[in-house]
Enzyme design. Structure first.
Site, mmCIF file in Angstrom:
data_model
loop_
_atom_site.group_PDB
_atom_site.id
_atom_site.type_symbol
_atom_site.label_atom_id
_atom_site.label_comp_id
_atom_site.label_asym_id
_atom_site.label_seq_id
_atom_site.Cartn_x
_atom_site.Cartn_y
_atom_site.Cartn_z
ATOM 1 C CG ASN A 109 -1.941 -1.146 1.144
ATOM 2 O OD1 ASN A 109 -2.023 -1.822 0.114
ATOM 3 N ND2 ASN A 109 -2.667 -1.373 2.216
ATOM 4 C CG HIS A 155 -21.597 36.753 -27.374
ATOM 5 N ND1 HIS A 155 -22.407 36.181 -26.425
ATOM 6 C CD2 HIS A 155 -21.134 37.906 -26.819
ATOM 7 C CE1 HIS A 155 -22.462 36.963 -25.351
ATOM 8 N NE2 HIS A 155 -21.680 38.010 -25.567
ATOM 9 C CB SER A 276 -10.149 13.906 -48.241
ATOM 10 O OG SER A 276 -11.121 13.041 -48.811
ATOM 11 C CE LYS A 282 -12.037 19.030 -46.553
ATOM 12 N NZ LYS A 282 -12.865 18.000 -45.921
ATOM 13 C CG ASN A 284 -9.455 17.496 -43.889
ATOM 14 O OD1 ASN A 284 -10.085 18.470 -44.301
ATOM 15 N ND2 ASN A 284 -9.633 16.278 -44.355
ATOM 16 C CD GLU A 289 -10.477 18.004 -37.541
ATOM 17 O OE1 GLU A 289 -11.589 18.287 -37.983
ATOM 18 O OE2 GLU A 289 -9.670 17.292 -38.164
ATOM 19 C CE1 TYR A 316 -4.514 -0.054 -2.600
ATOM 20 C CE2 TYR A 316 -5.412 -2.115 -1.778
ATOM 21 C CZ TYR A 316 -4.871 -1.361 -2.807
ATOM 22 O OH TYR A 316 -4.708 -1.929 -4.054
ATOM 23 C CD GLN A 321 -4.722 -3.679 -9.352
ATOM 24 O OE1 GLN A 321 -4.133 -4.197 -8.403
ATOM 25 N NE2 GLN A 321 -5.321 -4.396 -10.281
ATOM 26 C CE LYS A 324 -0.795 1.221 -9.246
ATOM 27 N NZ LYS A 324 -2.116 1.171 -8.558
HETATM 28 N N1 ARG Z 1 -1.575 -3.653 -7.292
HETATM 29 C C1 ARG Z 1 -2.062 -3.054 -6.096
HETATM 30 C C2 ARG Z 1 -2.490 -1.587 -6.357
HETATM 31 O O1 ARG Z 1 -2.029 -1.025 -7.257
HETATM 32 C C3 ARG Z 1 -1.018 -3.109 -5.068
HETATM 33 C C4 ARG Z 1 -1.491 -2.986 -3.671
HETATM 34 C C5 ARG Z 1 -2.117 -4.228 -3.238
HETATM 35 N N2 ARG Z 1 -2.436 -4.190 -1.867
HETATM 36 C C6 ARG Z 1 -3.347 -4.982 -1.370
HETATM 37 N N3 ARG Z 1 -3.587 -4.891 -0.132
HETATM 38 N N4 ARG Z 1 -4.004 -5.824 -2.128
HETATM 39 O O2 ARG Z 1 -3.288 -1.027 -5.649
#
Ligand code: ARG
Length: 461
Positions: A109, A155, A276, A282, A284, A289, A316, A321, A324
């Site tokens: 954690n 506007h 295009s 074209k 573009n 965009e 936690y 998770q 990420k």
């Molecule tokens: N892969 C987990 C995450 O990114 C790691 C931590 C896992 N901890 C746990 N108590 N299961 O959160």
């Protein structure tokens, strides 16, 4: 290999393993994980849990892992639960039973928190450099046409004439605030969490400040439960990315519009446009965009994590998770968009005559004229009324400002002195706006010089 298992009679189902595994994305943290783990090994040595010789062996093994991880195929075939488990398995392959000591008094954690902080600290520094690159491209683009005039809009209707550099400096300011926001996020990222354990604090009396010094963190976190529960720092990063993309998206929208055949004051270079498959004529603005499109995606990354965190009980939870992928995605696309925007800015060619005539053929000077009447002593509401009538009359008879002679204007309203009429020319009218922050030519030249100096200061830091 698992970092847990003693308490279980059977292993996890294959579906659960596949569902919960994160190695396919958190492998991005491998270098943060080895760097953080090296600092932790040194902390264990300071506690006497590792001998100096053991510590050296582990450090060498971590270095080897980091070296090997340069190979894009390093993770092929690995089925470890996450990057932390993967690294410890690799450590075991290199250091044998000694590897079993590395996790003494440490929880994943806090390790996740540390790895993310190391990763995001570097990500912020990359984005800051890219923001500076874009800002300097905007200043170059301003400097290529220092006297050009464009209509400014509210506007999406022509409002008042402004200098081209004044328009670009507006975006310079937005990106300067974005850099500030990243710095603020960095300050909250840059706090060292190790020693927090799973949630209650480590059972070993680590010198946490020494670990912080080792990893270049100026301070340590103050509460172990907070560390386990907190992803504010990640949200700060995502919010900073979202505002960068929001600003980029508005710039993109402007330039898509200004480069249309209808506006036609700017053209975008061939290297940032595409054609295009069907329509041979074209050209573009796909680069812009896509920047506009990626803004939706990065704002989505922020929203995703906000909603994931909302309502989680202390501390936690595995839900976290899910932090990420949004982070990696936001970093990747913010960085890509900043680099793309710089190349587009480098390619922009302004057609100053076209922009000026867009200003001249409209009534962008109406405010300048009304304000001049007010300067001559006419109450502003009356001045507004007089000029409004002039515009109405012109719209009805199809006259542009330049179609009126001084005599005709004087005949229309005696308040229209030759001095007042002169200000209908946008180049003259904007000279009344010489206060700091205004589009007066001297004010803009000073702002441009200051912006350059600010950027130079930033780069020399
Ligand atoms: N892969 C987990 C995450 O990114 C790691 C931590 C896992 N901890 C746990 N108590 N299961 O959160």
């Amino acid at each position: 290999m698992k970092l847990w298992g003693g308490r279980f009679e059977t292993g996890p189902s294959q579906i659960f393993e596949e569902f919960s595994g994160s190695l396919h994305f958190d492998r991005n943290l491998i270098f943060a994980d080895t760097e953080g783990s090296k600092a932790f090994a040194r902390a264990l040595a300071r506690q006497g849990i590792l001998t100096g010789e053991e510590c050296d062996r582990l450090l060498a093994a971590f270095d080897e892992i980091a070296r090997e991880a340069q190979d894009p195929h390093y993770f092929d075939g690995a089925s470890d639960e996450d990057v932390h488990t993967f690294v410890i398995r690799k450590l075991g392959e290199k250091a044998g039973a000694l590897a079993g000591k590395i996790h003494t008094g440490r929880s994943r954690n806090e390790q996740v928190s540390l790895d993310l902080r190391l990763y995001l600290r570097a990500a912020v520094d990359t984005l800051l450099a890219e923001l500076t690159g874009l800002q300097s491209a905007l200043l170059d683009l301003a400097g290529r046409y220092p006297d050009a005039i464009i209509p400014g809009y509210t506007h999406l209707r022509r409002a008042q004439a402004v200098l081209w550099p004044h328009y670009l400096l507006a975006y310079f300011e937005m990106f300067a605030r974005d850099a500030d926001r990243l710095q603020q996020a960095r300050a909250r990222i840059n706090v060292m969490p190790l020693g927090s354990g799973a949630l209650a604090g480590s059972g070993f009396p680590f010198d946490r400040t020494a670990i912080a010094n080792d990893l270049g963190f100026p301070s340590i976190t103050r509460n172990s439960m907070d560390v386990s529960a907190d992803r504010d720092f990640a949200l700060d990063f995502l919010y900073a990315c979202s505002l960068i993309l929001l600003h980029l998206s508005r710039l993109a929208e402007d330039w898509i519009l200004y480069s249309t055949e209808e506006f036609a004051w700017i053209s975008l270079g061939d290297p940032v446009t595409s054609g295009s498959s069907l329509m041979p004529q074209k050209k573009n603005p796909d680069s812009l965009e896509l920047i506009r499109g990626k803004s939706g995606r990065v704002i989505g990354d922020l929203t995703a994590l906000l909603v994931t965190m909302k309502g989680l009980p202390s501390t936690y939870n595995r839900d976290m998770q899910e932090d990420k992928e949004p982070l990696f995605d936001a970093f990747h696309h913010t960085s890509g968009s900043l680099k793309m925007a710089k190349v587009v800015a480098d390619s922009v060619v302004l057609n100053p005559a076209k922009a000026l005539s867009a200003a001249e053929e409209s009534w962008v000077g109406a405010t300048d004229l009304a304000e001049q009447l007010a300067r001559q002593g006419v109450p502003f509401h009356r001045a507004h009324q007089i000029v409004g009538r002039l515009v109405l009359e012109s719209v009805k008879s199809g006259k542009k400002p330049g179609d009126w002679t001084a005599e005709q204007l004087q005949a229309f309203a005696p308040e229209f002195t030759p001095e007042a009429v002169r200000l209908l020319d946008p180049r003259e009218g904007m000279k009344t706006r010489e206060l700091p922050g205004g589009t007066g030519p001297n004010a803009v030249a000073a702002a441009l010089a200051q912006a350059k100096a600010r950027l130079r200061d930033l780069c020399s830091k």
